[in-house]
Scaffold this active site. Structure first.
Site, PDB file in Angstrom:
ATOM      1  N   ARG A  57       0.522  -1.092   0.156  1.00 35.00           N
ATOM      2  CA  ARG A  57       0.280   0.165  -0.241  1.00 35.00           C
ATOM      3  C   ARG A  57       1.237   1.292   0.271  1.00 35.00           C
ATOM      4  NH1 ARG A  57      -2.314   1.236   4.737  1.00 35.00           N
ATOM      5  NH2 ARG A  57      -2.200  -0.344   4.811  1.00 35.00           N
ATOM      6  N   TYR A 110     -15.711  18.316 -14.656  1.00 33.31           N
ATOM      7  CA  TYR A 110     -16.060  16.210 -15.014  1.00 33.31           C
ATOM      8  C   TYR A 110     -16.486  16.186 -13.730  1.00 33.31           C
ATOM      9  CZ  TYR A 110     -15.560  11.893 -14.421  1.00 33.31           C
ATOM     10  OH  TYR A 110     -15.154  10.367 -15.419  1.00 33.31           O
ATOM     11  N   ASP A 182      -6.801  19.777 -13.152  1.00 34.24           N
ATOM     12  CA  ASP A 182      -7.065  18.439 -13.556  1.00 34.24           C
ATOM     13  C   ASP A 182      -6.363  19.355 -15.063  1.00 34.24           C
ATOM     14  OD1 ASP A 182      -7.418  16.724 -15.229  1.00 34.24           O
ATOM     15  OD2 ASP A 182      -9.698  16.542 -13.612  1.00 34.24           O
ATOM     16  N   LYS A 207      -7.048   8.343 -19.466  1.00 33.08           N
ATOM     17  CA  LYS A 207      -7.357   9.479 -20.892  1.00 33.08           C
ATOM     18  C   LYS A 207      -6.333   8.575 -21.274  1.00 33.08           C
ATOM     19  CE  LYS A 207     -10.891   9.269 -18.539  1.00 33.08           C
ATOM     20  NZ  LYS A 207     -11.384  10.389 -17.585  1.00 33.08           N
TER      21      LYS A 207
END
Ligand SMILES: *Cc1c(COP(=O)(O)O)cnc(C)c1O
Length: 391
Positions: A57, A110, A182, A207
């Site tokens: 992690r 978004y 972003d 993307k």
């Protein structure tokens, strides 16, 4: 390394020259945990005297290579990889904002980011203000003494508005507020926000960075200080990318320069074609002089990207008929991959809203978002032409 060209860095940055088993490619370290040779080594690690992995992690060697490559491409000191773009956004916001603090966001963006701020952040006692995209006076006026972060996309989804990053960075410095962008639609090939003085860059690596419609990941890039705060938050929230995803992303990023150059070309060619077509009412593409941010995009971006939004001259049904007649694009959410994808936002991300609610945020029924892949522009244009002639 910083002096080398984009594609040289895309291929080589972050990679060790000598790899396990003399491999040319970075191996997938498919392990959940890491062994210590003896207690002495454990204590040396805990004291910070040696750098190595501890538990899955907190990091994985494949993931580290991706992070170093992304930091090199975006011009940042450090990068942090996440399981999804949304995880990068939510973990960053939770790391940067505490109870009683305030964030300013731009409206065109978004949908899930806005939803996260309005619901979860609000519940945690963090206030948010949304301002009209590219209205810098409104943005500055929204800043309060408790404002800790300004967050915007650029180019935005789905209207491809382009923020003036010089101006944003100046506002941030003046008010001592950090700025996060972003930059999913731009990628470090078309724009590097950190070079303008922006503090944090976020990408949905799902993307363009991954680029093959086959993985989900997210990343945040910035200074060592900010990234370490966000890394601590990630260690608690746990949204890490698994080693196999990290490998796929690494593989995808090596061709980022090739793909984006092609997608920029396709974007420009298709935007010009659509703008000249009598059945198309309006085209949103920052590379067209009709776009409100054309000048800023020319000054601050290397290319205009592979997403073109447009409204056809017709209603919701006419737009659907047009989409259904297309042979090459897949009807699917997402963008940035090698396959061309198309969607009608009114029937995809905004399906639950009424037509009036959508109109209030600029999502018309006949709006279409086209994410160009790397197919040949002539074929894509011929396909769009035959589909338009049928409505
Ligand atoms: C897709 C997208 C996201 C979310 O990323 P996921 O990888 O799907 O979680 C965030 N911002 C923008 C601009 C996006 O296009």
């Amino acid at each position: 390394m910083e002096k080398q060209g984009f594609s040289t860095r895309a291929v080589h940055a972050g990679e060790a020259r000598d790899k396990a088993g003399n491999a040319v490619t970075t191996p997938i370290f498919q392990t959940a945990t890491y062994a210590f040779r003896d207690t002495h080594e454990l204590i040396e690690y805990m004291e910070g005297n040696i750098e190595r992995e501890e538990y899955g992690r907190y990091g994985n060697p494949t993931q580290r290579v991706v992070e170093r490559k992304l930091a090199a491409l975006d011009g940042g000191e450090a990068a942090l990889l996440f399981s999804t773009g949304m995880c990068a956004i939510t973990t960053t916001l939770l790391g940067m904002l505490g109870r009683g603090s305030h964030i300013v966001l731009t409206e065109d963006g978004y949908r899930r980011t806005r939803q996260f701020c309005r619901t979860l952040l609000h519940r945690l006692g963090i206030e948010c203000t949304f301002v009209e995209t590219c209205n810098y006076a409104a943005l500055e006026a929204a800043i309060r003494p408790s404002t800790r972060l300004i967050f915007s996309e650029s180019p935005t989804n789905p209207h491809l508005r382009v923020m003036d990053l010089d101006k944003l960075a100046e506002i941030g410095r003046k008010h001592n507020v950090k700025i996060a962008i972003d930059s999913t639609f731009a990628t470090p090939f078309n724009q590097r926000p950190l070079d303008f003085g922006i503090d944090l860059v976020i990408h949905s690596a799902t993307k363009y960075l991954g680029g093959h419609n086959d993985l989900l990941a997210g990343v945040v890039v910035g200074s060592h200080g900010l990234i370490s705060v966000i890394r601590d938050m990630q260690a608690m929230l746990g949204g890490i990318a698994d080693p196999h995803t990290a490998y796929l992303l690494l593989r995808g990023m090596k061709t980022l320069g090739l793909r984006i150059r092609k997608q920029n070309d396709n974007g420009m060619a298709v935007a010009r074609f659509l703008e000249g077509h009598p059945r198309v009412r309006r085209v949103y593409y920052p590379g067209l002089s009709s776009h409100p941010d054309y000048k800023i995009a020319c000054e601050q971006m290397k290319g205009f990207g592979g997403v073109v939004s447009f409204e056809i001259d017709g209603d919701l049904q006419a737009a659907s008929t047009f989409i259904d007649r297309l042979q090459i694009p897949y009807i699917a959410p997402s963008l940035g991959g090698v396959e061309t994808l198309i969607e009608q936002p009114a029937l995809m991300s905004y399906y639950e809203m009424t037509s009036e609610e959508r109109a209030a945020i600029g999502i018309s029924d006949e709006l279409i978002r086209l994410s160009l892949g790397v197919e040949d522009a002539d074929d894509l244009i011929a396909d769009l032409d035959q589909a338009l002639s049928g409505i």
